[in-house]
Design a protein around this motif. Structure first.
Motif, mmCIF file in Angstrom:
data_model
loop_
_atom_site.group_PDB
_atom_site.id
_atom_site.type_symbol
_atom_site.label_atom_id
_atom_site.label_comp_id
_atom_site.label_asym_id
_atom_site.label_seq_id
_atom_site.Cartn_x
_atom_site.Cartn_y
_atom_site.Cartn_z
ATOM 1 N N ASN A 21 -1.822 11.654 2.106
ATOM 2 C CA ASN A 21 -2.659 10.489 1.831
ATOM 3 C C ASN A 21 -2.175 9.845 0.536
ATOM 4 N N GLU A 22 -2.961 8.967 -0.002
ATOM 5 C CA GLU A 22 -2.485 8.225 -1.166
ATOM 6 C C GLU A 22 -2.130 9.157 -2.329
ATOM 7 N N SER A 47 4.890 5.967 3.027
ATOM 8 C CA SER A 47 4.599 7.269 3.635
ATOM 9 C C SER A 47 5.775 7.734 4.486
ATOM 10 N N SER A 51 0.841 -1.202 0.000
ATOM 11 C CA SER A 51 0.000 0.000 0.000
ATOM 12 C C SER A 51 0.875 1.251 0.000
ATOM 13 N N TRP A 52 0.252 2.374 -0.370
ATOM 14 C CA TRP A 52 0.990 3.641 -0.363
ATOM 15 C C TRP A 52 1.542 3.939 1.030
#
Lengths: 332, 332, 332, 332
Positions: C258-259, C7, C2-3
């Motif tokens: 966020n993404e 992060s 996931s992104w």
């Protein structure tokens, strides 16, 4: 008979505006100087209405800037700025009352040059700041140390001397549940930097919490309208005030009375909101206590209201709106 | 010798500030009164520097509000408001010059009650407006017609009389390529509503286009700081001014000089931007013509600058920043 | 992958953005809900980086407005509004660090109709307020109680249903020496009312004092840009967040990731100062961490920056400025 | 059937939104490009409702900035900036009507690199300006010349390419009696710099004077929210619009409709006033034409209104407030 005997403080105060006891707060009895306005702070003095209190105030930099070669950005330690005297707990003051403070005198203290003004980064009315954040570089820092004397005034240069016109830059009561930096002005007073708050004036402050918790400090030897670069002639003083309580006089923001006029004080951003707040409160005052209807007061102030700009540099800007006693007293 | 002989107008004007010719603009010779400031308008008068001109001004409502039962929203026809005298073409004035206008006198004219103030919808400092658009209902309209007299002043009520302190609410030159409503104040002057623009003062205006195109009107018999409800004591007058040109004195916005002080005038929103504009221009003036360095001027004005609020109701707010001649003249 | 694994929180956090422990704050364990952001408040929970915390939040009125016939002005007791969960003391957090908070989920709780929005006096974007003080009368009070459900959304009327798009209205750390009302947004977070602060986002908060003192509350089920009348769809929730510390990452105001984008958040008045603050911080971020020079970042954001209005009703207005990761990640 | 056939323009326009004639304005037929919005300007084209007009627009600098070594402050000659096409006189348009303009297409023209953005003194969102006058030095000037192409977009750097998302930066009708610089946005449109004013949208403009006098120009190839440094990707284009008149639809400021939403546009300072103006107009629209009561619309927009920042650099800031057709169309 002086005008003070006819003041609201004298007519409505619990102590009738009279001096009933005397007190002092020295650097020693103050100990550490608070940097926030709030009831979290322990009172350094507890008094009854009618108390006369002399306080040794520091300048806004706590005396740390001592010569013109000092660099404010290296010496000052934000947010530990603008040290205050107090809080002073006033017996009998309760939420919804008004604390009346008559300013008796402000006298400079400490060795010369005792006046200080500076240019520091990100602060001031004509530079980018933390609030008005821009990309352009700050001005170079600069410090002026100035000779300040009651009689001879403030010596700016060989040719320019300004009169000594002292006032209290920061004064107010504790908010109900908050503890706010002494750099901020708001409905409870605080860092208003309004030159009318000087000797001979009564300032009326809302009591937000039991005991009122009066703070004061940041006395200026001279200041122009707006306190343009953010730093007036800061200086340490002995400041003497008399306090009284007006029961059940609930005001939304500070008011002021002197020999000539009645004033209301607004602090807000943008500046027009500060003026609006001050003028609306003045209209409500004229309506509640002077027999005007609100619209008539609104139209009359259009013709004779006066506005004084206090600061245009603090987190909120402060202005006072006033009406001459010769007009308001005549009523409609 | 009066202070005027030492004024910038007298020292630098093409005509030396002297009265060299006299002219008048009557209602008849004016014909239709313009509602915009612009060089699109045909001059009603062409003069040389040194001209003294008396103009019959209308009030801001062109005399249409005649009794207290009138309803402004029905009578007034926006944008046909604030009728002006002029334009006056000044021979020799070119872009980059300064037009100096000395205000000699303002005398009320017309039958009593000749003063008018009103509450009208969507206009004023303490109500929702076209600019600050809210959902709440407007105040009820109200009209006051008032007796205005040079000697006895403005009779507000049985108990309250205000002194007659007239000034020119709207005065300025044409923008270079625009034609702007006379309701607007800006860098060329216009609807500043600043009480200092009264008899005994010189106002300096930027010349933006050949001939300058001087307009004036909207004289007030009295006004408080901010012109709170938006309408001062409007009245028709005979207003007399003397004009001169200062060649190659390029100023960014109006300046003013009287016996006591030098002032710069800023118009902007929000209000802090008007103060910034005024103070920066004052600093540049002190720097260019009085021997201060910019930072020193900035710090000095922090201690002694004065701010006057003109209007807080027009499309831009207007304030003046000033310094006493006793201080600036002393230089550093 | 996931992104989130890419992060800043996951790459730089002390706990690597991982969930290492779980905790909950119920109404019981919270006890009284604080109304100020400050280190004066006693922590209700102490955690290490990597903690996942579920908190039972109240709505902004602490559940006191229960039916559409209720009158907010009678029920609500200013300044006891906007109750918060916390503070949560985070071990290892020190002044100059950054507290990273990943928002895992927000789930409504309590009996239907659990959503509340109201019109109350002196509050809202299109009415006179305490800050923009006018003379015109307030709007009539009105209360809407609304069915709020994760799947079926917010039922506004028979014809209009809004999607359930929850976020945290108020979240932040303690200021260093102040205790500020939870109604205020500022550099430490607080009452930002910015819809991007929802599930799937990481918010980065400055640590101003040892332990960070995380507060959160005031969850909204839906909100438009600006929170126009001042009250979104307020509702009680179980809100779950994961916290981590990024050592020595000193930020001046909240940031968000966020993404899709990186965002900086500014809170100030007037509104342009909030945008300036957000954009300047974004430029500094792009310059410090993404290889842009400041002027290039300034010019690039001119072409592709995005601005989201959070609130236009709180004591400071809040906006976020952002840049797509697809652009900023490409660097120059 | 496209959404346009259900648009207000198609349903209420005199020409039913249909294309009934075609016209073009070339550089030659335009001749000199006006710099003000006003009925003082002589029309370059007169059309009936239903006219489709293609105009060769200049960039905001009239093509004068040709290479990256150019210095804007030396080349540009204020106030001769932002040249416009028009005015176009629309037969049958009268004060109180609405001029509907459907934007069909915007196509770049001229040799590469045809895109221009610059940093120039006293202009931009993060620098001191003529309106926000400060003492700090300006940023150094900088010019970027960019390859702009419909298919390949705007090439910012080796790594960053932005999509070609063109719109009309400046479009509007003549004020009734004024002639305002094309740099200004206001109630009649003008320099709004709002990216929603692009192909596929209908913009509705108030008609203030007989013939409407449509002006347009200043097309941008790409722009972020706020047009931060003051200059988007300026470029010359062929822009094609279709015009119609909606009789007796009196609007106070521009409105916009596209496939997805209805929008109102506000221009003012400070920025909150622009948002207020836009949202109030949207509430009035929802109330007049969509069956909402004003307070219900106010509360609903609180939950689902959207705000787009156009510019934060022009003499007035511009924002659009919108509501999805899926919501407003459902009515209450």
């Amino acid at each position: 008979m002086s005008w003070f005997e006819q003041s609201i403080m004298a007519r409505k105060g619990v102590a009738g505006g009279k001096a009933l006891s005397t007190h002092s707060i020295t650097e020693d009895t103050q100990g550490s100087y608070p940097y926030v306005y709030g009831a979290f702070e322990k009172p350094v003095l507890t008094v009854d209405p009618g108390a006369v209190i002399s306080a040794e105030t520091h300048d806004a930099f706590e005396g740390k800037i001592q010569q013109e070669t000092d660099k404010p950005s290296e010496i000052l330690n934000f947010p530990y700025l603008n040290p205050q005297n107090g809080p002073i707990y006033v017996n009998g003051a309760e939420k919804g009352d008004c604390l009346a403070v008559y300013i008796e005198s402000i006298v400079p203290r400490g060795p010369q040059p005792r006046g200080t003004t500076v240019i520091m980064p990100e602060f001031g009315g004509l530079v980018p700041t933390a609030d008005t954040a821009l990309l352009t570089a700050p001005l170079p820092e600069r410090v002026r140390k100035l000779h300040v004397d009651v009689d001879t005034g403030v010596k700016w240069s060989d040719r320019i001397t300004l009169p000594y016109e002292p006032f209290i830059g920061t004064i107010g009561t504790a908010p109900e549940i908050e503890a706010i930096s002494s750099l901020v002005p708001d409905y409870y007073g605080g860092n208003m930097d309004l030159p009318d708050v000087g000797p001979g004036a009564v300032i009326y402050l809302p009591v937000n919490t039991k005991g009122a918790y009066l703070f004061l400090g940041d006395c200026h030897a001279a200041q122009g309208d707006g306190e343009l670069c953010g730093v007036a002639i800061e200086h340490p003083t002995v400041t003497t005030v008399k306090v009284d309580i007006i029961k059940n006089w609930t005001i939304r923001s500070p008011r002021l009375e002197n020999e000539k006029f009645f004033m209301t004080i607004g602090s807000a951003r943008p500046m027009e909101d500060a003026v609006r707040g001050a003028y609306r409160e003045l209209i409500r005052w004229l309506s509640a206590d002077f027999g005007f209807d609100e619209i008539d007061a609104y139209m009359l102030l259009t013709q004779c209201g006066r506005v004084r700009l206090g600061n245009m540099v603090d987190p909120k800007y402060t202005l006072g709106a006033s009406i001459l006693k010769s007009i308001s007293g005549a009523s409609r």
